[in-house]
Design an enzyme around this catalytic site. Structure first.
Site, PDB file in Angstrom:
ATOM      1  N   SER A   1       0.835  -1.199   0.000  1.00 27.73           N
ATOM      2  CA  SER A   1       0.000   0.000   0.000  1.00 27.73           C
ATOM      3  C   SER A   1       0.872   1.251   0.000  1.00 27.73           C
ATOM      4  O   SER A   1       1.697   1.438  -0.878  1.00 27.73           O
ATOM      5  CB  SER A   1      -0.955  -0.052   1.207  1.00 27.73           C
ATOM      6  OG  SER A   1      -1.962   0.928   1.111  1.00 27.73           O
TER       7      SER A   1
ATOM      8  N   GLU B   1      -1.288  -3.434  -8.068  1.00 30.21           N
ATOM      9  CA  GLU B   1      -2.566  -3.711  -7.407  1.00 30.21           C
ATOM     10  C   GLU B   1      -3.158  -2.392  -6.957  1.00 30.21           C
ATOM     11  O   GLU B   1      -2.474  -1.363  -6.941  1.00 30.21           O
ATOM     12  CB  GLU B   1      -2.379  -4.637  -6.209  1.00 30.21           C
ATOM     13  CG  GLU B   1      -1.493  -4.074  -5.099  1.00 30.21           C
ATOM     14  CD  GLU B   1      -2.181  -3.144  -4.110  1.00 30.21           C
ATOM     15  OE1 GLU B   1      -3.403  -3.291  -3.906  1.00 30.21           O
ATOM     16  OE2 GLU B   1      -1.507  -2.266  -3.550  1.00 30.21           O
TER      17      GLU B   1
ATOM     18  N   HIS C   1      -4.682  -5.636  -1.586  1.00 32.62           N
ATOM     19  CA  HIS C   1      -5.434  -5.403  -0.351  1.00 32.62           C
ATOM     20  C   HIS C   1      -6.436  -6.533  -0.147  1.00 32.62           C
ATOM     21  O   HIS C   1      -7.654  -6.336  -0.123  1.00 32.62           O
ATOM     22  CB  HIS C   1      -6.135  -4.048  -0.423  1.00 32.62           C
ATOM     23  CG  HIS C   1      -5.193  -2.883  -0.303  1.00 32.62           C
ATOM     24  ND1 HIS C   1      -4.305  -2.538  -1.302  1.00 32.62           N
ATOM     25  CD2 HIS C   1      -5.011  -1.987   0.704  1.00 32.62           C
ATOM     26  CE1 HIS C   1      -3.617  -1.468  -0.917  1.00 32.62           C
ATOM     27  NE2 HIS C   1      -4.024  -1.125   0.293  1.00 32.62           N
TER      28      HIS C   1
END
Length: 305
Positions: free
Chosen positions: A104, A204, A275
């Site tokens: 992230s 992602e 995630h």
């Protein structure tokens, strides 16, 4: 023999202390000698302490040079620090054996480390997100835990998964790099963006509608980033809501629109990463090989000290 592991908070604040305590206990059970940074629970607005506090935490961890430096969570905040991070100090910690791991928002730290010092890091789980979930929330994913443990022990040399049909026999060699798409996009045009040619890029994202994913990918294509890669591995693009305006448009269409503009770059889906509870741990900045046999895809990078 246990390995020192420090949990630190470089970005968003922790809402509660319980998930951090659970994560520390579970990581200890895996054989790690866990230390929680003194400011791991600091708060300043939405951040894990003010900028100076979080910067000092990063540098403190780098000076300690543990076997593993794991972020407690992502969120937002590392972008504020990139111009002030002592990249040479972090690079020295890597030379001493530290594996910086997270995903992230931590993408910014990992790509900055690659851009400034050509040092490798690891894209993988974080303390509260992956190891701090309660039993009611599903607990720790077994695959995530197993792959992470092998990666941090230095024995993981490859990961494999199933991709879509149509790529049988495809091979590629190059630097494996990437992370969260939004964070990577935020580095375009800055000195913190690595310049990787002939690489294998993995991506992602979360809470991003496919049209937003397409728009970001197209910017990467128009900036010359995607066309410079041999392959793009797409992980999970999770937790987005359909719109009545979509009229059948979805992530598959978004990827096809971008891939059509990058005929020299192979796009492959199915990477268990993002995630989501089940995620592999991948090296960032290490020369790797990719091979597809049928629908089985293997990414190998060999033994890394």
């Amino acid at each position: 023999m246990s390995k020192p592991l420090i949990l630190y908070t470089p970005a968003g604040a922790l809402a509660q202390s319980a998930p951090l305590k659970r994560a520390a206990k579970r990581l200890q059970a895996l054989g790690f000698e866990v230390e929680v940074d003194a400011d791991a629970l600091a708060r300043e607005q939405r951040f894990g302490g003010d900028d100076a506090t979080r910067l000092k935490a990063i540098h403190r961890v780098a000076k300690a040079a543990p076997a593993v430096a794991m972020a407690t969570r992502g969120g937002y905040g590392l972008t504020r620090l990139l111009d002030q991070i002592d990249w040479k100090l972090l690079a020295k910690s890597v030379e001493r054996g530290t594996r910086w791991v997270g995903h992230s928002d931590v993408t910014a730290l990992q790509l900055g480390l690659l851009a400034h010092a050509k040092s490798a890091s690891w894209h993988g789980p974080m303390a509260t997100y992956d190891f701090g979930r309660s039993a009611a929330e599903g607990g720790v994913d077994e695959i995530t835990q197993e792959v992470f443990t092998e990666a941090m022990s230095g024995v993981l040399e490859a990961v494999g998964y199933r991709t879509e049909a149509g790529h049988d026999g495809f091979e590629a060699r190059g630097t494996l790099w990437g992370g969260n798409l939004t964070m990577l996009m935020s580095l375009l045009g800055t000195p913190h963006m690595p310049r990787v040619k002939g690489g294998i890029l993995f991506l992602e994202d979360v809470n991003e509608h496919p049209y937003r994913v397409e728009r970001m990918l197209l910017q990467l294509q128009q900036a010359g980033v995607l066309g410079a890669q041999k392959a793009v591995l797409l992980g999970a693009f999770s937790d987005w809501n359909k719109s009545p305006l979509d009229r059948g448009y979805g992530l598959k269409d978004a990827i096809a629109a971008v891939a059509a503009r990058c005929p020299q770059t192979r796009f492959l889906t199915g990477l268990p990463f993002g995630h989501v509870p089940t995620k592999v741990t991948l090296p960032v900045g290490i020369k790797s090989e990719l091979l597809v046999q049928g629908r089985d895809l293997l990414i190998a990078w060999g033994h890394q000290e």
